[in-house]
Design a protein around this motif. Structure first.
Motif, PDB file in Angstrom:
ATOM      1  N   GLN A 180       0.831  -1.204   0.000  1.00 45.33           N
ATOM      2  CA  GLN A 180       0.000   0.000   0.000  1.00 45.33           C
ATOM      3  C   GLN A 180       0.870   1.261   0.000  1.00 45.33           C
ATOM      4  OE1 GLN A 180      -2.586  -0.232   3.417  1.00 45.33           O
ATOM      5  NE2 GLN A 180      -3.550  -2.114   2.709  1.00 45.33           N
ATOM      6  N   CYS A 181       2.072   1.149   0.563  1.00 42.37           N
ATOM      7  CA  CYS A 181       2.935   2.326   0.715  1.00 42.37           C
ATOM      8  C   CYS A 181       4.310   2.194   0.056  1.00 42.37           C
ATOM      9  CB  CYS A 181       3.149   2.639   2.191  1.00 42.37           C
ATOM     10  SG  CYS A 181       1.627   3.086   3.046  1.00 42.37           S
ATOM     11  N   HIS A 182       4.818   0.972  -0.064  1.00 49.04           N
ATOM     12  CA  HIS A 182       6.158   0.770  -0.606  1.00 49.04           C
ATOM     13  C   HIS A 182       6.277  -0.637  -1.155  1.00 49.04           C
ATOM     14  CE1 HIS A 182       7.246  -1.703   2.861  1.00 49.04           C
ATOM     15  NE2 HIS A 182       6.661  -0.799   3.616  1.00 49.04           N
ATOM     16  N   SER A 183       7.367  -0.894  -1.850  1.00 51.46           N
ATOM     17  CA  SER A 183       7.599  -2.248  -2.339  1.00 51.46           C
ATOM     18  C   SER A 183       7.802  -3.170  -1.144  1.00 51.46           C
ATOM     19  CB  SER A 183       8.842  -2.300  -3.228  1.00 51.46           C
ATOM     20  OG  SER A 183       9.149  -3.652  -3.519  1.00 51.46           O
ATOM     21  N   PRO A 184       7.057  -4.253  -1.074  1.00 51.47           N
ATOM     22  CA  PRO A 184       7.250  -5.173   0.047  1.00 51.47           C
ATOM     23  C   PRO A 184       8.620  -5.847   0.016  1.00 51.47           C
ATOM     24  CG  PRO A 184       5.643  -6.059  -1.488  1.00 51.47           C
ATOM     25  CD  PRO A 184       5.965  -4.671  -1.943  1.00 51.47           C
ATOM     26  N   GLU A 185       9.303  -5.776  -1.121  1.00 51.03           N
ATOM     27  CA  GLU A 185      10.625  -6.403  -1.211  1.00 51.03           C
ATOM     28  C   GLU A 185      11.677  -5.676  -0.379  1.00 51.03           C
ATOM     29  OE1 GLU A 185      11.228  -8.990  -5.007  1.00 51.03           O
ATOM     30  OE2 GLU A 185      10.857  -6.907  -5.616  1.00 51.03           O
ATOM     31  N   ILE A 186      11.356  -4.506   0.116  1.00 52.60           N
ATOM     32  CA  ILE A 186      12.280  -3.811   1.014  1.00 52.60           C
ATOM     33  C   ILE A 186      12.619  -4.702   2.204  1.00 52.60           C
ATOM     34  CG2 ILE A 186      12.436  -1.884   2.654  1.00 52.60           C
ATOM     35  CD1 ILE A 186      10.884  -0.210   0.615  1.00 52.60           C
ATOM     36  N   ALA A 187      11.676  -5.517   2.621  1.00 49.84           N
ATOM     37  CA  ALA A 187      11.894  -6.401   3.768  1.00 49.84           C
ATOM     38  C   ALA A 187      13.040  -7.375   3.531  1.00 49.84           C
ATOM     39  CB  ALA A 187      10.616  -7.177   4.085  1.00 49.84           C
ATOM     40  N   ALA A 188      13.263  -7.763   2.292  1.00 47.40           N
ATOM     41  CA  ALA A 188      14.328  -8.722   1.986  1.00 47.40           C
ATOM     42  C   ALA A 188      15.705  -8.144   2.270  1.00 47.40           C
ATOM     43  CB  ALA A 188      14.227  -9.168   0.527  1.00 47.40           C
ATOM     44  N   GLN A 189      15.802  -6.848   2.450  1.00 50.16           N
ATOM     45  CA  GLN A 189      17.073  -6.193   2.742  1.00 50.16           C
ATOM     46  C   GLN A 189      17.338  -6.093   4.237  1.00 50.16           C
ATOM     47  OE1 GLN A 189      16.743  -2.418   0.735  1.00 50.16           O
ATOM     48  NE2 GLN A 189      16.173  -3.397  -1.183  1.00 50.16           N
ATOM     49  N   GLN A 190      16.394  -6.567   5.045  1.00 51.91           N
ATOM     50  CA  GLN A 190      16.495  -6.484   6.503  1.00 51.91           C
ATOM     51  C   GLN A 190      16.672  -7.878   7.086  1.00 51.91           C
ATOM     52  OE1 GLN A 190      16.069  -3.433   8.206  1.00 51.91           O
ATOM     53  NE2 GLN A 190      15.986  -2.479   6.193  1.00 51.91           N
ATOM     54  N   ASN A 191      17.334  -7.954   8.186  1.00 51.73           N
ATOM     55  CA  ASN A 191      17.458  -9.189   8.950  1.00 51.73           C
ATOM     56  C   ASN A 191      17.345  -8.815  10.423  1.00 51.73           C
ATOM     57  OD1 ASN A 191      19.445  -9.693   6.390  1.00 51.73           O
ATOM     58  ND2 ASN A 191      18.264 -11.490   6.937  1.00 51.73           N
ATOM     59  N   LEU A 192      16.156  -9.019  10.977  1.00 48.73           N
ATOM     60  CA  LEU A 192      15.885  -8.608  12.350  1.00 48.73           C
ATOM     61  C   LEU A 192      15.455  -9.802  13.181  1.00 48.73           C
ATOM     62  CD1 LEU A 192      13.756  -5.433  11.478  1.00 48.73           C
ATOM     63  CD2 LEU A 192      16.201  -5.516  12.004  1.00 48.73           C
ATOM     64  N   ASP A 193      15.568  -9.653  14.495  1.00 51.90           N
ATOM     65  CA  ASP A 193      15.028 -10.688  15.376  1.00 51.90           C
ATOM     66  C   ASP A 193      13.519 -10.463  15.500  1.00 51.90           C
ATOM     67  OD1 ASP A 193      14.730  -8.523  17.118  1.00 51.90           O
ATOM     68  OD2 ASP A 193      16.196  -9.247  18.568  1.00 51.90           O
ATOM     69  N   ALA A 194      12.849 -11.348  16.220  1.00 49.01           N
ATOM     70  CA  ALA A 194      11.389 -11.287  16.321  1.00 49.01           C
ATOM     71  C   ALA A 194      10.923  -9.939  16.858  1.00 49.01           C
ATOM     72  CB  ALA A 194      10.874 -12.432  17.190  1.00 49.01           C
ATOM     73  N   GLN A 195      11.579  -9.428  17.893  1.00 45.20           N
ATOM     74  CA  GLN A 195      11.170  -8.144  18.459  1.00 45.20           C
ATOM     75  C   GLN A 195      11.422  -7.005  17.472  1.00 45.20           C
ATOM     76  OE1 GLN A 195       9.449  -7.744  21.462  1.00 45.20           O
ATOM     77  NE2 GLN A 195       9.077  -5.759  20.492  1.00 45.20           N
ATOM     78  N   GLY A 196      12.513  -7.081  16.739  1.00 47.67           N
ATOM     79  CA  GLY A 196      12.808  -6.052  15.749  1.00 47.67           C
ATOM     80  C   GLY A 196      11.750  -5.994  14.659  1.00 47.67           C
ATOM     81  N   TRP A 197      11.332  -7.172  14.173  1.00 46.30           N
ATOM     82  CA  TRP A 197      10.275  -7.197  13.150  1.00 46.30           C
ATOM     83  C   TRP A 197       8.967  -6.690  13.731  1.00 46.30           C
ATOM     84  CZ3 TRP A 197      11.302  -6.753   8.445  1.00 46.30           C
ATOM     85  CH2 TRP A 197      12.348  -7.426   7.827  1.00 46.30           C
ATOM     86  N   LYS A 198       8.654  -7.108  14.942  1.00 44.30           N
ATOM     87  CA  LYS A 198       7.400  -6.654  15.557  1.00 44.30           C
ATOM     88  C   LYS A 198       7.415  -5.138  15.716  1.00 44.30           C
ATOM     89  CE  LYS A 198       4.296  -7.336  19.351  1.00 44.30           C
ATOM     90  NZ  LYS A 198       3.614  -8.296  20.113  1.00 44.30           N
ATOM     91  N   ASP A 199       8.546  -4.590  16.168  1.00 43.60           N
ATOM     92  CA  ASP A 199       8.657  -3.142  16.328  1.00 43.60           C
ATOM     93  C   ASP A 199       8.498  -2.422  14.986  1.00 43.60           C
ATOM     94  OD1 ASP A 199       9.074  -3.513  19.052  1.00 43.60           O
ATOM     95  OD2 ASP A 199      11.247  -3.190  18.933  1.00 43.60           O
ATOM     96  N   LEU A 200       9.110  -2.975  13.943  1.00 43.61           N
ATOM     97  CA  LEU A 200       9.018  -2.357  12.618  1.00 43.61           C
ATOM     98  C   LEU A 200       7.583  -2.401  12.087  1.00 43.61           C
ATOM     99  CD1 LEU A 200      10.547  -0.944  10.361  1.00 43.61           C
ATOM    100  CD2 LEU A 200      11.004  -3.184   9.382  1.00 43.61           C
ATOM    101  N   VAL A 201       6.925  -3.532  12.258  1.00 44.66           N
ATOM    102  CA  VAL A 201       5.524  -3.653  11.818  1.00 44.66           C
ATOM    103  C   VAL A 201       4.647  -2.692  12.624  1.00 44.66           C
ATOM    104  CG1 VAL A 201       3.539  -5.226  11.748  1.00 44.66           C
ATOM    105  CG2 VAL A 201       5.773  -5.984  10.905  1.00 44.66           C
ATOM    106  N   ASN A 202       4.894  -2.569  13.917  1.00 39.06           N
ATOM    107  CA  ASN A 202       4.129  -1.613  14.735  1.00 39.06           C
ATOM    108  C   ASN A 202       4.365  -0.185  14.266  1.00 39.06           C
ATOM    109  OD1 ASN A 202       2.934  -3.552  16.350  1.00 39.06           O
ATOM    110  ND2 ASN A 202       4.504  -3.432  17.931  1.00 39.06           N
ATOM    111  N   GLN A 203       5.600   0.128  13.885  1.00 37.34           N
ATOM    112  CA  GLN A 203       5.907   1.458  13.365  1.00 37.34           C
ATOM    113  C   GLN A 203       5.121   1.721  12.080  1.00 37.34           C
ATOM    114  OE1 GLN A 203      10.046   2.082  12.463  1.00 37.34           O
ATOM    115  NE2 GLN A 203       9.705   4.140  11.699  1.00 37.34           N
ATOM    116  N   MET A 204       5.059   0.713  11.200  1.00 41.66           N
ATOM    117  CA  MET A 204       4.297   0.866   9.955  1.00 41.66           C
ATOM    118  C   MET A 204       2.809   1.055  10.258  1.00 41.66           C
ATOM    119  SD  MET A 204       6.532   0.848   7.563  1.00 41.66           S
ATOM    120  CE  MET A 204       7.892   1.367   8.596  1.00 41.66           C
ATOM    121  N   ALA A 205       2.307   0.330  11.244  1.00 41.00           N
ATOM    122  CA  ALA A 205       0.903   0.493  11.648  1.00 41.00           C
ATOM    123  C   ALA A 205       0.666   1.915  12.165  1.00 41.00           C
ATOM    124  CB  ALA A 205       0.539  -0.539  12.709  1.00 41.00           C
ATOM    125  N   ASN A 206       1.599   2.418  12.958  1.00 42.80           N
ATOM    126  CA  ASN A 206       1.476   3.786  13.474  1.00 42.80           C
ATOM    127  C   ASN A 206       1.584   4.826  12.366  1.00 42.80           C
ATOM    128  OD1 ASN A 206       1.107   2.954  16.128  1.00 42.80           O
ATOM    129  ND2 ASN A 206       3.294   2.991  16.574  1.00 42.80           N
TER     130      ASN A 206
END
Length: 90
Positions: free
Chosen positions: A40-66
């Motif tokens: 809806q906002c960006h290419s979802p493939e941007i995620a393939a450039q990241q490697n985060l732990d579970a909390q990091g992904w959750k924080d990033l998804v929460n940031q996108m929700a915010n």
């Protein structure tokens, strides 16, 4: 015949992105919702450039929700789980 061809082309143009449109995103539970929500906002493939732990992904998804990403809590959870499993911290 020409009307049918035009109808088919218009139908294809209105078709949402297919799985093959994002080759860097492997199949897995949550992939489809991740593609739908994140694109809806960006290419979802941007995620393939990241490697985060579970909390990091959750924080990033929460940031996108915010920032205005539109999904249910269950969908955001599925996205976090997909990203954690697919692109874990190295």
């Amino acid at each position: 015949m020409r009307v049918l061809a035009v109808a088919v082309l218009l139908g294809l143009a209105a078709t949402p992105a297919l799985a093959d449109d994002y080759p860097s995103l492997p199949a897995g539970p949550g992939r489809d919702v991740m593609v739908r929500v994140c694109s809806q906002c960006h290419s979802p493939e941007i995620a393939a450039q990241q490697n985060l732990d579970a909390q990091g992904w959750k924080d990033l998804v929460n940031q996108m929700a915010n920032n205005g990403a539109q999904a249910t809590d269950a969908e955001f959870d599925a996205i976090s789980k997909y990203l954690t499993a697919t692109f874990p911290q190295k």
